[in-house]
Scaffold this motif. Structure first.
Motif, mmCIF file in Angstrom:
data_model
loop_
_atom_site.group_PDB
_atom_site.id
_atom_site.type_symbol
_atom_site.label_atom_id
_atom_site.label_comp_id
_atom_site.label_asym_id
_atom_site.label_seq_id
_atom_site.Cartn_x
_atom_site.Cartn_y
_atom_site.Cartn_z
ATOM 1 N N MET A 96 0.867 -1.185 0.000
ATOM 2 C CA MET A 96 0.000 0.000 0.000
ATOM 3 C C MET A 96 0.898 1.226 0.000
ATOM 4 N N LEU A 97 0.505 2.220 -0.791
ATOM 5 C CA LEU A 97 1.184 3.508 -0.761
ATOM 6 C C LEU A 97 0.171 4.538 -0.327
ATOM 7 N N SER A 98 0.480 5.270 0.741
ATOM 8 C CA SER A 98 -0.390 6.396 1.064
ATOM 9 C C SER A 98 0.394 7.684 0.957
ATOM 10 N N GLY A 99 -0.212 8.643 0.278
ATOM 11 C CA GLY A 99 0.415 9.948 0.083
ATOM 12 C C GLY A 99 -0.467 11.028 0.657
ATOM 13 N N TYR A 100 -0.667 12.111 -0.097
ATOM 14 C CA TYR A 100 -1.462 13.213 0.436
ATOM 15 C C TYR A 100 -2.887 12.756 0.763
ATOM 16 N N VAL A 101 -3.288 13.021 1.990
ATOM 17 C CA VAL A 101 -4.635 12.688 2.454
ATOM 18 C C VAL A 101 -5.199 13.945 3.115
ATOM 19 N N PRO A 102 -6.394 14.388 2.689
ATOM 20 C CA PRO A 102 -6.887 15.689 3.154
ATOM 21 C C PRO A 102 -7.564 15.632 4.528
ATOM 22 N N GLY A 103 -6.850 16.067 5.571
ATOM 23 C CA GLY A 103 -7.470 16.229 6.886
ATOM 24 C C GLY A 103 -7.258 15.054 7.817
ATOM 25 N N ALA A 104 -7.357 15.348 9.119
ATOM 26 C CA ALA A 104 -7.041 14.353 10.142
ATOM 27 C C ALA A 104 -7.985 13.154 10.100
ATOM 28 N N ALA A 105 -9.271 13.397 9.862
ATOM 29 C CA ALA A 105 -10.223 12.283 9.848
ATOM 30 C C ALA A 105 -9.921 11.344 8.687
ATOM 31 N N ALA A 106 -9.556 11.917 7.548
ATOM 32 C CA ALA A 106 -9.229 11.093 6.380
ATOM 33 C C ALA A 106 -7.924 10.324 6.620
ATOM 34 N N ILE A 166 -7.417 1.383 7.146
ATOM 35 C CA ILE A 166 -7.249 0.435 6.035
ATOM 36 C C ILE A 166 -5.914 -0.285 6.184
ATOM 37 N N ALA A 167 -4.865 0.500 6.415
ATOM 38 C CA ALA A 167 -3.523 -0.092 6.510
ATOM 39 C C ALA A 167 -3.444 -1.064 7.684
ATOM 40 N N LYS A 168 -4.053 -0.675 8.802
ATOM 41 C CA LYS A 168 -4.012 -1.552 9.977
ATOM 42 C C LYS A 168 -4.735 -2.862 9.694
ATOM 43 N N GLU A 169 -5.865 -2.778 9.003
ATOM 44 C CA GLU A 169 -6.605 -3.998 8.655
ATOM 45 C C GLU A 169 -5.770 -4.915 7.776
ATOM 46 N N LEU A 170 -5.127 -4.323 6.771
ATOM 47 C CA LEU A 170 -4.303 -5.132 5.865
ATOM 48 C C LEU A 170 -3.121 -5.739 6.614
ATOM 49 N N LYS A 171 -2.575 -4.957 7.520
ATOM 50 C CA LYS A 171 -1.441 -5.405 8.335
ATOM 51 C C LYS A 171 -1.862 -6.612 9.194
ATOM 52 N N THR A 172 -2.982 -6.480 9.861
ATOM 53 C CA THR A 172 -3.463 -7.553 10.732
ATOM 54 C C THR A 172 -3.711 -8.829 9.932
ATOM 55 N N LYS A 173 -4.367 -8.657 8.786
ATOM 56 C CA LYS A 173 -4.687 -9.794 7.938
ATOM 57 C C LYS A 173 -3.423 -10.524 7.466
ATOM 58 N N SER A 174 -2.315 -9.779 7.360
ATOM 59 C CA SER A 174 -1.092 -10.372 6.798
ATOM 60 C C SER A 174 -0.242 -11.081 7.840
ATOM 61 N N GLN A 175 -0.661 -10.978 9.117
ATOM 62 C CA GLN A 175 0.232 -11.488 10.166
ATOM 63 C C GLN A 175 0.519 -12.984 10.059
ATOM 64 N N ALA A 176 -0.441 -13.731 9.516
ATOM 65 C CA ALA A 176 -0.227 -15.172 9.364
ATOM 66 C C ALA A 176 0.876 -15.459 8.344
ATOM 67 N N LYS A 177 1.138 -14.494 7.480
ATOM 68 C CA LYS A 177 2.116 -14.685 6.407
ATOM 69 C C LYS A 177 3.080 -13.501 6.418
ATOM 70 N N PHE A 202 2.615 -8.216 3.298
ATOM 71 C CA PHE A 202 2.050 -6.878 3.096
ATOM 72 C C PHE A 202 3.032 -5.834 3.617
ATOM 73 N N PHE A 203 3.190 -4.754 2.882
ATOM 74 C CA PHE A 203 4.197 -3.742 3.204
ATOM 75 C C PHE A 203 3.586 -2.366 2.925
ATOM 76 N N TRP A 204 3.576 -1.512 3.941
ATOM 77 C CA TRP A 204 2.952 -0.190 3.813
ATOM 78 C C TRP A 204 4.019 0.915 3.707
ATOM 79 N N VAL A 205 4.003 1.602 2.602
ATOM 80 C CA VAL A 205 4.879 2.761 2.398
ATOM 81 C C VAL A 205 4.058 4.018 2.652
ATOM 82 N N LEU A 206 4.449 4.780 3.644
ATOM 83 C CA LEU A 206 3.676 5.950 4.062
ATOM 84 C C LEU A 206 4.483 7.228 3.820
#
Lengths: 360, 360
Positions: free
Chosen positions: A77-87, A94-105, A109-113
């Motif tokens: 996952m790549l996350s770049g400009y995101v408008p505002g704290a809530a966003a 999303i990233a946390k969900e993907l991270k959790t799901k990947s723990q078995a393997k 999954f790799f998140w570039v922020l």
């Protein structure tokens, strides 16, 4: 005739401005699901634009849409400009969900922020975005702050090599961050490094990176490169997109007795030195592509500016001085748009000119 | 090693779903300004999706944003799916403005319009979109309807070669349309045409094109091609994007005593036969790329489906039959996503297998 993509099948979720980033990653063979955080008529460097920003709710809805159709399997996952704290928080979920799901393997999954907040001492997002990122970055695998953003996250002012090291080590320890690249360090770090022949550049800058050891120590390297005497918008997005692909490539190619890509966060063993890090090799290739694209952009820009300014003589009597200055700024902004589509080769097969050196 | 782009510097305004179209045009060297008409989690073929559609007001705002920063100089425009009659009208206003501005320099702007309304006898837009397109198409240079959309616009039911000809000639005369390609004609038009070796395809279809003469007569050609036994979403968008680039290329390469690219709507002289039309040459290349991408997609799909369905045994007891059928449809939809990013070569340098024949 056409070389194979540098990475195996790679599915990336890109949550960003995406104008630049999506094409860069697709050019290098990635399958990209784009969640666009803005739809603007033009980038904000023009000083004026029209269009809309995505809301936190829209981000969450799109993610729910992907999930309900089993489209939520991403390698990166790549996350770049995101408008505002809530966003920002919605993207983090999303990233946390993907991270959790990947723990078995591990390593699947790799998140570039890219914590887009500001530059050169100035915030260009709302104040509450800073704490939003501070509470998120602990979940990232690689962050790509510029010098100012690194200071905001580490709460260490970078003024010399010692404080730079402190900032990086703070990011490693405070947030348990595996990989860090600071994308624009203006300290004179390794001026002894020979630059390629040609007229001396007006100035050089460095990227500084580190992958932490198992005990949280830094492995610091820097790569210096000449800076073009013009402002190009989108370079941060291009850097981040290239980094996604080249990091994956370097990890696939890493020589080791086990498979680095199957280790959580792709963390190299402690005996791997700063210059052997996949992160360093990736950054070298990224900067090579950046330099080639910016060189081609500079050339095209000069040509276009020459023509445009000849067409619009300065003595246009109907415009006030302010209007004239504004018009020239707009013409210059347009001429400086990154030339990507016609320079695919620079993305795909760049020649490395600037090498990483170890920062002692 | 990396070939030059097939077209000179080409700036395209793309007002469409854009997931497929933008990458295709960028891959072929175009500079694309993307005005996205939807932001959906996935294409609608899945049967469920989340996200938002652009409004007519947003389209107009984005266009105003481009204009105020002198970013409204485009060589070509591609319009595809546009949500609702008001939005179709807003897109038409942009095209008309660009058209008017280009009148001083004939051939300097070319609008490719894909009038997305429905398929196989069924509308998938609101009823009032049909008259909106009927009042717009007279401003287009090239339209790309499927058989059903050609019937809607011409108000001629296509049942055989004679009615097909009537439909095309009606489109030429009623709307003064320079170029037409009907993208999916299921009549047996030229079954005598030899198809390449290999197992016989389950069925063939044709594209049928024509560029009108100065007296409004048609110059009809058709190209038959085998149809894959699977549903792929986005083929219309891929076709349209390829057509934009290949039409520009064919017009640049047209042999003539004058420069065809400097003629309004790139209209070939009356002595140019159907098979020598740039439109026919462009369509041949487009179909070649389409066939190669779809072949690669088919291969990848089979592999992915095999793996996915093995992972999800049919005897999953927790799901009802309906739920199972839905899940299988979603998995199949995902497996059938067009494989573009890894098949750049198919876009850039396809081998022409299916040739245009003249329709007498």
């Amino acid at each position: 005739m056409i070389s194979e993509p540098p990475v195996p099948d790679t599915s990336v979720l890109a949550v960003a401005r995406n104008k630049i980033a999506v094409f860069v990653m697709q050019s290098l063979g990635c399958d990209v699901a784009a969640l666009n955080t803005v739809q603007f008529s033009n980038h904000t460097g023009y000083g004026q634009w029209k269009g809309t920003r995505v809301t936190a709710q829209e981000i969450t809805d799109l993610w729910d849409g992907l999930k309900q159709s089993y489209l939520d399997r991403f390698d990166m996952m790549l996350s770049g400009y995101v408008p505002g704290a809530a966003a920002v928080e919605a993207v983090g979920n999303i990233a946390k969900e993907l991270k959790t799901k990947s723990q078995a393997k591990p390593g699947s999954f790799f998140w570039v922020l890219d914590p887009v907040m500001g530059d050169n001492g100035k915030l260009y997002v709302a104040d509450d975005v800073v704490p939003a990122y501070r509470s998120l970055v602990q979940h990232a695998d690689l962050i790509l702050p510029n010098q100012f953003e690194a200071e905001l996250l580490s709460e260490v002012k970078i003024t010399d090599l010692a404080s730079l090291r402190t900032a990086v080590e703070t990011l490693h320890s405070k947030y348990n961050l595996p990989h860090i690249v600071i994308t624009s360090v203006s300290l004179p770090l390794n001026t002894q490094q020979a630059l390629p022949d040609g007229p001396p550049p007006s100035r050089t800058m460095s990227v500084v990176g580190s992958t932490r050891t198992s005990t949280g120590k830094s492995r610091l390297f820097s790569i210096s490169f000449p800076v073009f005497d013009a402002y190009f918008s989108g370079t941060g997005d291009m850097f981040a997109a290239l980094m996604v692909v080249r990091m994956r490539e370097a990890v696939q190619n890493a020589a080791s007795s086990y498979s680095l890509k199957d280790k959580a966060s792709w963390l190299s063993d402690d005996d791997v030195g700063a210059l052997e890090l996949p992160l360093a090799k990736a950054a070298e290739k990224v900067l090579a592509s950046m330099h080639e694209v910016l060189s081609r952009t500079c050339e095209a820009m000069q040509k276009e500016l020459g023509a445009a300014l000849a067409e619009e003589p300065a003595g246009d009597g109907r415009l006030s001085d302010d209007e004239k200055a504004k018009k020239i700024h707009l013409i210059k902004s347009s001429a400086a748009e990154l030339r990507l589509a016609r320079n695919w080769g620079c993305l795909r097969g760049p020649v490395i000119e600037y090498r990483a050196v170890k920062l002692e």
